[in-house]
Enzyme design. Structure first.
Site, short mmCIF file in Angstrom:
data_model
loop_
_atom_site.label_atom_id
_atom_site.label_comp_id
_atom_site.label_asym_id
_atom_site.label_seq_id
_atom_site.Cartn_x
_atom_site.Cartn_y
_atom_site.Cartn_z
N GLN A 1 79.98 97.90 -104.10
CA GLN A 1 78.52 97.96 -104.21
C GLN A 1 78.07 98.18 -105.66
O GLN A 1 76.98 98.68 -105.91
CB GLN A 1 77.97 99.07 -103.31
CG GLN A 1 78.23 98.82 -101.83
CD GLN A 1 77.55 99.86 -100.95
OE1 GLN A 1 76.34 99.97 -100.93
NE2 GLN A 1 78.37 100.61 -100.21
N ASP B 1 77.21 111.10 -107.26
CA ASP B 1 76.98 110.07 -106.24
C ASP B 1 76.90 108.70 -106.92
O ASP B 1 76.50 108.61 -108.08
CB ASP B 1 75.67 110.38 -105.51
CG ASP B 1 75.47 109.52 -104.27
OD1 ASP B 1 76.45 108.91 -103.81
OD2 ASP B 1 74.34 109.49 -103.76
N GLU B 2 77.26 107.64 -106.19
CA GLU B 2 77.16 106.26 -106.70
C GLU B 2 77.82 106.13 -108.07
O GLU B 2 77.26 105.57 -109.03
CB GLU B 2 75.68 105.83 -106.80
CG GLU B 2 74.88 105.97 -105.50
CD GLU B 2 75.20 104.89 -104.48
OE1 GLU B 2 76.19 104.17 -104.66
OE2 GLU B 2 74.46 104.78 -103.49
N ARG C 1 72.86 96.25 -95.33
CA ARG C 1 71.64 97.04 -95.08
C ARG C 1 71.24 96.93 -93.60
O ARG C 1 70.46 97.73 -93.10
CB ARG C 1 70.46 96.55 -95.91
CG ARG C 1 70.57 96.62 -97.44
CD ARG C 1 71.08 97.92 -97.94
NE ARG C 1 72.52 97.92 -98.09
CZ ARG C 1 73.28 98.99 -98.18
NH1 ARG C 1 72.74 100.17 -98.11
NH2 ARG C 1 74.60 98.90 -98.32
N LYS D 1 78.61 108.79 -96.72
CA LYS D 1 78.96 109.45 -97.99
C LYS D 1 77.99 110.57 -98.35
O LYS D 1 78.39 111.59 -98.90
CB LYS D 1 79.05 108.44 -99.12
CG LYS D 1 77.72 107.85 -99.55
CD LYS D 1 77.90 106.90 -100.72
CE LYS D 1 76.58 106.27 -101.12
NZ LYS D 1 75.60 107.23 -101.61
N THR D 2 76.70 110.40 -98.00
CA THR D 2 75.72 111.45 -98.30
C THR D 2 76.06 112.72 -97.53
O THR D 2 75.95 113.84 -98.05
CB THR D 2 74.30 110.98 -97.94
OG1 THR D 2 74.04 109.75 -98.63
CG2 THR D 2 73.26 112.00 -98.34
#
Length: 775
Positions: free
Chosen positions: A256, A225-226, A614, A33-34
């Site tokens: 998330q 973002d997020e 992670r 996504k980044t």
């Protein structure tokens, strides 16, 4: 342009090439996504969108810096500098420094961190004469923070009978008065806390339509973002800014969403399509990070949640190893398992320490892990502990610098007015606070006019206050002509802080001096770095803002080769080849405080999903049968989340025999505590047992009273080696090799001070010490 677009897969290309209108990108864990956000910004600029017209909001400064660096590689550094990109707090702090004067705040307002806010609230509670055991300052601070994030101002609180009644029922009826007092004191001090940066931005955009229109026209393209982590206050700001052009791109993953305790509202992402017309909906479902086993196991967990946006995360990566589940008897054994496992992987596969991460639900779980890692000589770093900038000596220097920029800063002044000691005591400070509140002025203004106000203080104290004012004003004059580093170095010396720690002479004092030196190095580095940034001056006010808005993860350079220890909440956005998730037990994970409703339990499950994803190569899940909690050893039950993972993706390293463990129907507490002193008094069985026939009482001889021999203590003692003396080299069964530095005491009280090879100095009672003289 095609060169960087070709680096994307088809799913990533689609949202990047969607130029105008609202769009939502649901990005699964490890799906890139980044990269999508970065390339979308680069694409917009390549399409002729002015970089000044793009706003990108992230949740960490580190993420913003990394994105900016990537964009600079694509479109050039000079254009990348023009982007408004950063965290919500840093971007809106910048906006408020430009237009906050309309709300009565100075452009150089101070940003209070959590510690500053709590200190001020504690002062207010004391001044109001309230019971500090009922009005606990941390609880009040959390309450006020939740009000602000929900846009409940003092006025809105007063007009909401339900809120007022809630606090009355909690036996805290003066909460509203504390809130009002706190807001007034912050305003008088020219200060905003973290929550104010959002609340006041909302106020500014609501009260002044011309300001809103200015920023709507400026930020024609907005990227967030997020998005699943936004709270109500952040949501409203973004909605207002995007309202005119509606070119808003939000990226996130409902799976998330783990920050509801901070006010994050998952409905922001779930309802995005209701807020905007013709929303472009895109899904990034290919995971590039983890093995197939980890991805599939994570899917099997999150699939148990009912409230979610449908997606199927998949990967082309290898199957990899199964997820390992390990059972330990106690948390100490759990720590040893983790440390041994890390050590073995490191040795066998030539791994570095930085490739390992240990995740836990609560900070208190780190102790057993730390103990085990230390005994294995494995270096580690705890994230989320006491930040460098929260250390007392650092806060003291920063408080002086804050006063240079904003002498009205009440918390900074109270912190350093008598440090180093200059004879201005608590009574004098109390009088200053009373006078400041009476005249509705800052404490510094009262001190400036000390000759005009009768505070009933002696001439010596009055002179000391005037000297303090003069010193701060001299720093302000110097600040106009010199850079941040030179000013900071001068302040550290002139105030006497460096001399204070130099006189101390202890290892702690030397350590504090080294920390201040490190702070000055950081300021020097900051000044040099600011020279590369457009419109930056490298001033002390820029440095203080950078520090105030930094997080623990932002300060991580990644240079230290250490095992990472952190709570799962802090791990979001990070990745490691090997991840250990410890404490997989009911009432711990899921937390016993987060299982009252389905929504709470689903958030705990999302937290587990975040933890597991992670891991790149290998995930270990560990639990114990017994764990110390609040000083007591309690029975622990395996977490329900372990059962929710599809069994084909896991391997039990310690299977329970027969899969059965008897759970007693009786509570062991009814039998009371075992009297261990009685157990110690039991003598070993030797010689002839006594006769069990009843003796004639007349045949009994009177026993003479035996005095206790103090030279022969009860318990396990060792014979002291006669060769032991100062300078002896010894070997201890637990601490290893060392050298006797000093011996003191006599008889059974003899003690040896020993410097061990690892650098530890320990004082051991020789009658119990298990050591051997080797030289």
């Amino acid at each position: 342009m095609s060169s960087f677009i070709d680096e994307l897969n088809d799913a990533q290309k689609a949202p990047v090439l969607h130029k105008d209108g609202p769009l939502m990108v649901i990005a699964g864990a490890g799906s890139g996504k980044t990269r999508v956000l970065t390339y979308r910004i680069a694409y917009l600029m390549a399409q002729g969108v002015d970089s000044f017209n793009i706003l990108a909001l992230t949740f960490t400064n580190k993420a913003a810096r990394e994105m900016k660096e990537r964009i600079a590689h694509i479109v050039g550094a000079s254009e990348a500098k023009n982007l408004w990109m950063g965290t919500f707090h840093s971007v809106f702090a910048k906006l408020l420094r430009i237009d906050g004067d309309k709300l009565g705040y100075p452009a150089n307002f101070t940003i209070y961190d959590t510690q500053d806010s709590q200190r001020l609230i504690a002062s207010i509670i004391k001044e109001m004469g309230l019971d500090k055991d009922i009005y606990k300052y941390k609880q009040i601070q959390n309450r006020i923070s939740s009000f602000k994030n929900s846009l409940i101002t003092v006025k809105a609180y007063r007009n909401d009978p339900d809120l007022v009644e809630q606090d009355a029922m909690a036996k805290k009826p003066r909460t509203g008065d504390i809130y009002e007092n706190y807001v007034d004191r912050c305003f008088k001090a020219g200060a905003m806390d973290f929550d104010d940066l959002l609340l006041r931005t909302n106020e500014l955009l609501t009260r002044y339509p011309d300001v809103l229109m200015k920023y709507q026209n400026r930020f024609r393209y907005i990227l967030v973002d997020e998005y699943q982590d936004t709270n109500h206050s952040q949501y409203l700001i973004v909605k207002a800014l995007a309202d005119r052009f509606q070119n808003i791109c939000v990226v996130g993953d409902d799976a998330q969403s783990i920050y509801s305790f901070r006010g994050a509202n998952i409905s922001n992402i779930l309802n995005f399509q209701k807020d905007y017309d013709n929303v472009g909906m895109y899904r990034l479902e290919q995971n590039y990070r983890s093995t197939r086993n980890i991805v599939n196991a994570a899917n099997s967990i999150i699939g148990k949640n009912q409230n979610q946006i449908e997606k199927v995360v998949w990967t082309d990566n290898d199957d990899g190893s199964s997820i390992k589940i390990h059972r330990s008897t106690t948390d100490a054994e759990e720590g040893r398992f983790v440390a041994n496992s890390i050590w073995e992987h490191r040795m066998q596969q030539q791994m570095t320490n930085g490739q390992f991460c240990v995740l836990y639900r609560t900070n208190s779980q780190s102790r057993a892990i730390e103990d085990a890692l230390r005994k294995r000589d494995i270096p580690y770093r705890i994230y989320g502990g006491l930040s460098f900038y929260q250390r007392k000596e650092i806060k003291d220097v920063l408080s002086y610098l804050r006063l240079v920029i904003n002498p009205k800063d009440e918390e900074a002044l109270k912190r350093v007015i008598n440090f180093p000691a200059r004879g201005i005591g608590g009574t004098t400070l109390d009088k200053l606070v009373v006078a400041a509140n009476h005249y509705n002025r800052s404490i510094f203004e009262v001190m400036e006019n000390i000759d005009r106000i009768d505070l009933k203080i002696n001439s010596g104290t009055k002179r000391k206050l005037q000297d303090f004012v003069t010193m701060i004003k001299s720093f302000q004059v110097m600040n106009e002509t010199t850079d941040a580093f030179a000013l900071s170095e001068h302040v550290a010396k002139k105030t006497g802080i460096l001399l204070e720690f130099k006189k101390d002479g202890t290892p702690e004092g030397i350590g504090k001096m080294e920390n201040i030196e490190e702070l000055l190095n950081g300021i020097k580095d900051f000044v040099e770095g600011q020279q590369e940034i457009d419109e930056a001056t490298g001033s002390i006010s820029e440095f203080l803002e950078d520090v105030a808005l930094a997080t623990d993860l932002d300060n991580d350079t990644g240079d230290d080769d250490r095992v990472a220890l952190m709570t799962i909440h802090l791990a979001k956005g990070l990745e490691f080849p090997y991840v250990y998730i410890v404490g997989m037990e009911e009432d711990l994970f899921p937390s016993g405080m987060s299982m009252n409703t389905r929504s709470e339990l689903e958030e705990e499950r999302r937290l587990f999903y975040v933890a597991l994803t992670r891991a790149e190569k290998q995930a270990y899940l560990t639990y114990t049968q017994n764990r110390y909690r609040w000083g007591k050893l309690i029975d622990a039950e395996p977490s329900r989340f372990l059962e929710e993972i599809d069994e084909k993706y896991v391997e039990n390293l310690t299977p329970v025999d027969g899969g059965y463990r008897y759970k007693s129907l009786i509570n062991a507490d009814i039998f009371g505590e075992v009297d261990k002193s009685k157990l110690r008094q039991q003598k070993p069985v030797r010689g002839t047992p006594p006769s069990i026939s009843q003796p004639n009482s007349g045949q009994l001889k009177k026993l003479r009273k035996i005095k206790p021999q103090l030279s022969e203590p009860v318990g396990n003692t060792n014979k002291i080696d006669p060769n032991l003396q100062e300078g002896s080299l010894i070997n201890h069964t637990r601490f290893g090799r060392g050298k006797v530095v000093k011996i003191e005491g006599a008889g059974n009280d003899r003690k040896a001070e020993i410097m061990f090879d690892k650098g530890d100095i320990k004082k051991l009672l020789l009658r119990f010490a298990k050591l051997e003289v080797i030289g």
